[in-house]
Design a protein around this motif. Structure first.
Motif, short mmCIF file in Angstrom:
data_model
loop_
_atom_site.label_atom_id
_atom_site.label_comp_id
_atom_site.label_asym_id
_atom_site.label_seq_id
_atom_site.Cartn_x
_atom_site.Cartn_y
_atom_site.Cartn_z
N HIS A 1 0.89 -1.23 0.14
CA HIS A 1 -0.03 0.00 -0.12
C HIS A 1 0.98 1.26 0.07
O HIS A 1 0.44 2.14 -0.70
CB HIS A 1 -0.86 -0.07 1.26
CG HIS A 1 -1.84 1.19 1.43
ND1 HIS A 1 -2.78 1.35 0.43
CD2 HIS A 1 -1.81 2.41 2.10
CE1 HIS A 1 -3.60 2.45 0.93
NE2 HIS A 1 -2.82 3.27 1.61
N ARG A 2 2.00 1.19 0.48
CA ARG A 2 2.94 2.24 0.72
C ARG A 2 3.98 2.38 -0.44
O ARG A 2 4.83 2.91 -0.60
CB ARG A 2 3.65 2.21 1.94
CG ARG A 2 2.86 2.51 3.08
CD ARG A 2 2.59 4.07 3.32
NE ARG A 2 1.82 4.07 4.67
CZ ARG A 2 0.45 4.25 4.84
NH1 ARG A 2 -0.21 3.96 3.66
NH2 ARG A 2 -0.06 4.31 6.10
N ASP A 3 3.65 1.43 -1.64
CA ASP A 3 4.18 1.48 -2.69
C ASP A 3 5.81 1.08 -2.98
O ASP A 3 6.55 1.47 -3.51
CB ASP A 3 4.42 3.23 -3.31
CG ASP A 3 3.02 3.44 -3.67
OD1 ASP A 3 2.12 2.77 -4.31
OD2 ASP A 3 2.57 4.61 -3.52
N ALA A 4 6.15 0.28 -1.86
CA ALA A 4 7.10 -0.69 -2.07
C ALA A 4 7.12 -1.52 -3.40
O ALA A 4 6.54 -2.03 -3.79
CB ALA A 4 7.24 -1.64 -0.90
N ALA A 5 8.33 -1.26 -3.99
CA ALA A 5 8.55 -2.08 -5.44
C ALA A 5 8.62 -3.43 -5.35
O ALA A 5 8.01 -3.97 -6.10
CB ALA A 5 10.00 -1.40 -6.06
#
Length: 342
Positions: free
Chosen positions: A190-194
């Motif tokens: 959700h926090r856009d970790a790749a």
């Protein structure tokens, strides 16, 4: 009032307990569902969690949702019948840590179902409980109890990710695919970790991690493959096992960050100190949470993909069976107690 009470290692009982009702500043809650946490399992199986040992009978449970049953004299709050979740922590709001905005590490905090202090703080696996009005959170109407009950462990995951720093675009390792590890995985995505690579010793937790957003899963007893080839920017240790901590320290890149989330066994634990020194790793502890509870409720209402984490529900009368299933990680992830018929 029926409650699930631990008396010592392996000694779990359903007992009648007296109930006096809410006092000034308190709200009574009729508990509908409660989630069995890893700490509850440790109290049941070992009589302790880390350095916190059971010294007197204690009602377990701190992941609870239900309905407002009554308001104490002069207490303002939601109307009777309102669906609510209960924030389990009561910090002192007077110490240096509280003043610095770090209420989750308040040394004087009270936490539902915790043996960290004596007398122990009685928990929420009871048909009726009382809590300070400040700990009551009204649930959004679209949020069902079987998702809302994840608010407390999701708050733990949110705090751990906050401690990791900016995860957007980063490559992250999570060791341990229990409920907390899977919730950490969902938050990282959700926090856009790749990339979020999750390791565990068992296939069932890894399948749940994949359903929660992991980009790759790895058997911890046979690591390998493309996902394991390069070092990680960040590692979150969510297993509470010394081997998991070792893996995090070994696999994070130079100058990387390791978040210690799982509670390790009591006493001294081996640490690759020279690796931490020569690679200038940042080791950051993550303990409980504070304001993340409200964020967790909002994320659950928005549809964060965590439904696969809840695998079983048992009535309160079958608590021992529920705890035994919850301990079997090959079969279960988050196990719930249904207290609505207690």
């Amino acid at each position: 009032m029926h409650a699930c009470v631990v008396h010592g290692a392996g000694d779990l009982r359903i007992e009648e307990r007296p109930y006096d009702g809410p006092g000034p500043g308190e709200i009574a809650v009729t508990v509908a569902l409660g989630g069995i946490c890893g700490s509850d399992l440790h109290y049941y199986r070992h009589g302790r969690v880390g350095d916190f040992a059971v010294r007197e009978p204690m009602v377990l449970g701190h992941e609870i949702v239900g309905h407002v049953a009554a308001l104490g004299p002069g207490t303002a709050g939601p109307a009777v019948g309102t669906p609510v979740a209960v924030h389990p922590a009561t910090p002192c709001d007077q110490c240096a840590e509280c003043s610095a905005g770090r209420r989750n590490i308040c040394a004087n905090a009270r936490y539902l179902g915790s043996a960290a202090r004596t007398p122990h703080v009685q928990g929420g696996f009871a048909r009726l409980i009382t809590a300070p009005a400040a700990q009551i959170r009204v649930l959004p109407p679209e949020l069902a109890f079987n998702r809302a009950v994840l608010a407390e462990p999701l708050s733990v995951a949110l705090h751990a990710v906050h401690r990791a720093g900016d995860v957007a675009g980063r490559r992250v390792l999570v060791t341990g695919a229990g409920p907390i590890g899977c919730l950490v995985t969902a938050v990282l995505r959700h926090r856009d970790a790749a990339e979020v690579v999750v390791s565990d010793l068992l296939d069932t937790p890894l399948r749940i991690a994949a359903a929660s957003g992991a980009t790759a899963t790895v058997r911890a007893d046979a690591p390998g493959g493309e996902a394991w080839a390069e070092p990680f920017d960040i590692a979150v240790e969510a297993s509470g096992a010394p081997a998991g901590l070792r893996t995090c320290v070994e696999r994070v890149r130079r100058g990387g960050t390791v978040v210690l989330l799982g509670l390790l066994p009591p006493g001294e634990v081996p640490l690759l100190g020279n690796v931490a020194v020569t690679r200038e790793l940042e080791l950051r502890g993550a303990f409980r949470f504070d304001t993340e509870f409200d964020e967790a409720i909002a994320l659950l209402a928005q549809g964060l993909p965590v439904d696969a984490i809840v695998t079983h529900t048992f009535p309160l009368a079958e608590s021992r069976a529920a705890f035994d299933i919850a301990h079997d990680r090959a079969m279960a992830s988050k196990v719930l107690l249904d207290l609505s018929g207690a």
